[in-house]
Design an enzyme around this catalytic site. Structure first.
Site, short mmCIF file in Angstrom:
data_model
loop_
_atom_site.label_atom_id
_atom_site.label_comp_id
_atom_site.label_asym_id
_atom_site.label_seq_id
_atom_site.Cartn_x
_atom_site.Cartn_y
_atom_site.Cartn_z
N HIS A 1 0.83 6.49 -6.45
CA HIS A 1 1.57 7.81 -5.65
C HIS A 1 1.28 7.44 -4.21
O HIS A 1 0.51 6.19 -3.66
CB HIS A 1 -0.32 8.03 -6.12
CG HIS A 1 -0.24 9.42 -5.52
ND1 HIS A 1 1.02 10.54 -5.88
CD2 HIS A 1 -1.50 10.37 -5.10
CE1 HIS A 1 0.04 11.53 -5.71
NE2 HIS A 1 -0.66 11.27 -4.66
N CYS B 1 5.20 12.84 -5.91
CA CYS B 1 4.34 12.78 -4.49
C CYS B 1 5.28 11.83 -3.67
O CYS B 1 5.19 12.49 -2.23
CB CYS B 1 3.12 11.40 -5.39
SG CYS B 1 4.30 10.33 -5.92
N HIS C 1 -0.06 16.13 -0.48
CA HIS C 1 0.37 15.02 -1.12
C HIS C 1 0.31 15.89 -2.07
O HIS C 1 -0.03 17.36 -2.98
CB HIS C 1 -0.46 13.95 -1.90
CG HIS C 1 -1.85 14.31 -2.35
ND1 HIS C 1 -2.43 13.77 -3.93
CD2 HIS C 1 -2.64 15.10 -2.38
CE1 HIS C 1 -3.25 14.11 -4.53
NE2 HIS C 1 -3.70 15.01 -3.06
#
Length: 157
Positions: free
Chosen positions: A121, A71, A133
């Site tokens: 994240h 990520c 993402h």
């Protein structure tokens, strides 16, 4: 005249206009020193396009591109290619950004998912409550709706 004003408004929003273009179209000339905001908009727009161009690239823990990403590797890669440096991890990236409210978020801002005070994240805001993402092992870079209410937003300067 209304058409010229509408055109200049769209160009300003896109961050692709110079003072000369605005004057030519009949729009207001920007104030001295106002060039930074359109420049930032174009950097974040470019980073967003770069992230989108990586659609389908596999997730790999620790990967920073160009063919696989985790990520924060995707956000770091996208912004680096757009001309801005970001730290390596999602938590470091959060500390590096200017924090903005949900109502002030815009395309290219970073979206940080958190549990309590810990960021776990990050993705790039694409508008309409969606992010680009690299979600998790076994998945690929993709556009997805924001699934959680526990998110913070950050703007890269």
């Amino acid at each position: 005249m209304a058409m010229r004003m509408q055109k200049s408004h769209l160009l300003v929003r896109a961050g692709t206009v110079s003072a000369l273009t605005l004057v030519t179209l009949g729009g207001p000339a920007p104030a001295p020193g106002a060039a930074a905001e359109p420049e930032l908009a174009s950097v974040s727009t470019k980073a967003l396009r770069i992230a989108a161009s990586k659609e389908g690239a596999p997730y790999r823990w620790g990967a920073q591109g160009p063919d696989a990403f985790d990520c924060s590797g995707l956000t770091r890669y996208s912004y680096r290619r757009a001309g801005r440096a970001l730290p390596r991890t999602a938590a470091q990236q959060y500390r590096h950004t200017e924090h903005v409210s949900r109502s002030a978020r815009r395309g290219g801002d970073l979206v940080f998912f958190h549990a309590g005070s810990g960021v776990y994240h990050v993705g790039i805001y694409a508008g309409e409550n969606r992010i680009w993402h690299a979600p998790k092992a076994g998945a690929v870079v993709r556009l997805e709706r924001i699934w959680s209410r526990t998110v913070w937003y950050g703007r890269v300067r």
